[in-house]
Design a protein around this motif. Structure first.
Motif, PDB file in Angstrom:
ATOM      1  N   ALA A 123      -2.700   6.303  10.779  1.00 25.54           N
ATOM      2  CA  ALA A 123      -2.466   4.945  10.278  1.00 25.54           C
ATOM      3  C   ALA A 123      -3.258   3.913  11.071  1.00 25.54           C
ATOM      4  O   ALA A 123      -3.726   2.916  10.510  1.00 25.54           O
ATOM      5  CB  ALA A 123      -0.975   4.621  10.320  1.00 25.54           C
ATOM      6  N   ASP A 127      -6.419   2.000   6.628  1.00 27.53           N
ATOM      7  CA  ASP A 127      -5.685   0.824   6.150  1.00 27.53           C
ATOM      8  C   ASP A 127      -4.461   1.258   5.355  1.00 27.53           C
ATOM      9  O   ASP A 127      -4.250   0.818   4.231  1.00 27.53           O
ATOM     10  CB  ASP A 127      -6.626  -0.042   5.293  1.00 27.53           C
ATOM     11  CG  ASP A 127      -6.022  -1.404   4.991  1.00 27.53           C
ATOM     12  OD1 ASP A 127      -5.148  -1.842   5.753  1.00 27.53           O
ATOM     13  OD2 ASP A 127      -6.409  -2.008   3.979  1.00 27.53           O
ATOM     14  N   TRP A 128      -3.669   2.185   5.927  1.00 26.07           N
ATOM     15  CA  TRP A 128      -2.478   2.714   5.292  1.00 26.07           C
ATOM     16  C   TRP A 128      -1.307   2.600   6.252  1.00 26.07           C
ATOM     17  O   TRP A 128      -1.483   2.557   7.469  1.00 26.07           O
ATOM     18  CB  TRP A 128      -2.650   4.178   4.915  1.00 26.07           C
ATOM     19  CG  TRP A 128      -3.569   4.441   3.768  1.00 26.07           C
ATOM     20  CD1 TRP A 128      -4.333   3.533   3.096  1.00 26.07           C
ATOM     21  CD2 TRP A 128      -3.825   5.696   3.165  1.00 26.07           C
ATOM     22  NE1 TRP A 128      -5.046   4.168   2.110  1.00 26.07           N
ATOM     23  CE2 TRP A 128      -4.749   5.494   2.135  1.00 26.07           C
ATOM     24  CE3 TRP A 128      -3.361   6.970   3.394  1.00 26.07           C
ATOM     25  CZ2 TRP A 128      -5.216   6.519   1.326  1.00 26.07           C
ATOM     26  CZ3 TRP A 128      -3.821   8.000   2.599  1.00 26.07           C
ATOM     27  CH2 TRP A 128      -4.741   7.765   1.573  1.00 26.07           C
ATOM     28  N   SER A 129      -0.104   2.634   5.703  1.00 27.90           N
ATOM     29  CA  SER A 129       1.097   2.631   6.538  1.00 27.90           C
ATOM     30  C   SER A 129       1.319   4.045   7.098  1.00 27.90           C
ATOM     31  O   SER A 129       0.747   5.023   6.611  1.00 27.90           O
ATOM     32  CB  SER A 129       2.310   2.214   5.718  1.00 27.90           C
ATOM     33  OG  SER A 129       2.654   3.236   4.797  1.00 27.90           O
ATOM     34  N   ASP A 131       4.006   5.719   6.746  1.00 27.34           N
ATOM     35  CA  ASP A 131       4.647   6.486   5.676  1.00 27.34           C
ATOM     36  C   ASP A 131       3.620   7.036   4.689  1.00 27.34           C
ATOM     37  O   ASP A 131       3.740   8.179   4.237  1.00 27.34           O
ATOM     38  CB  ASP A 131       5.672   5.637   4.930  1.00 27.34           C
ATOM     39  CG  ASP A 131       6.932   5.394   5.751  1.00 27.34           C
ATOM     40  OD1 ASP A 131       7.157   6.124   6.739  1.00 27.34           O
ATOM     41  OD2 ASP A 131       7.687   4.479   5.395  1.00 27.34           O
ATOM     42  N   GLU A 132       2.619   6.229   4.335  1.00 28.43           N
ATOM     43  CA  GLU A 132       1.574   6.710   3.423  1.00 28.43           C
ATOM     44  C   GLU A 132       0.779   7.842   4.069  1.00 28.43           C
ATOM     45  O   GLU A 132       0.451   8.833   3.411  1.00 28.43           O
ATOM     46  CB  GLU A 132       0.637   5.566   3.033  1.00 28.43           C
ATOM     47  CG  GLU A 132       1.259   4.565   2.091  1.00 28.43           C
ATOM     48  CD  GLU A 132       0.396   3.343   1.884  1.00 28.43           C
ATOM     49  OE1 GLU A 132       0.273   2.929   0.717  1.00 28.43           O
ATOM     50  OE2 GLU A 132      -0.157   2.805   2.862  1.00 28.43           O
TER      51      GLU A 132
END
Length: 155
Positions: A123, A127-129, A131-132
């Motif tokens: 993460a 550019d992701w959380s 959780d993603e």
């Protein structure tokens, strides 16, 4: 490396589906599928996982995956010194040095622990959380050599 827009369109056509038919299976609009296939937008990782399931392909087929990545943690190889080594000292193309050295895994872990360990670092670089990233790793890791059938590297 094949782009998601190209992989999606190609796979959908191989399955004999129209954009409308795929959209109906995913409970979305045909226009959304069209935007994905033109590259105007991209679906999130959870939608990519649903698309892969509906098209009956591994999620890695739809992702912009590099040609070479660690078959334990999924890390992309960007530098030559990131690769692990076999027992005889030769470099391996399959595993990173953090997961594999001297012909064996460097530490025992479960797939769930690997995801929990790697998702926050992933993460930070994307550019992701978290959780993603965990969701993506949950889809990719089961397809990697370490996590298929056996945890033994030479099988």
């Amino acid at each position: 490396m094949i782009l998601l827009k190209d992989a999606l369109a190609q796979t959908r056509r191989e399955r004999g589906l129209t954009q409308e038919e795929l959209a109906a299976r995913l409970f979305i609009t045909r226009q959304a599928v069209s935007r994905w296939e033109t590259g105007a937008t991209e679906p999130g990782i959870d939608m990519i996982k649903l698309i892969a399931r509906e098209l009956d392909v591994p999620v890695t087929r739809l992702l912009d995956m590099p040609e070479h990545y660690c078959q334990s943690c999924g890390m992309m190889f960007t530098e030559p010194d990131q690769r692990g080594h076999e027992a005889d000292g030769t470099e391996t193309d399959e595993f990173c040095r953090w997961c594999y050295d001297k012909g064996t895994y460097t530490y025992e872990t479960t797939m769930e622990e690997m995801i929990e360990d790697c998702a926050p670092r992933m993460a930070q670089n994307m550019d992701w959380s978290v959780d993603e990233c965990a969701s993506l790793l949950g889809a990719i890791l089961p397809t990697l050599r370490r996590w298929r059938k056996s945890a033994r590297p030479n099988e």
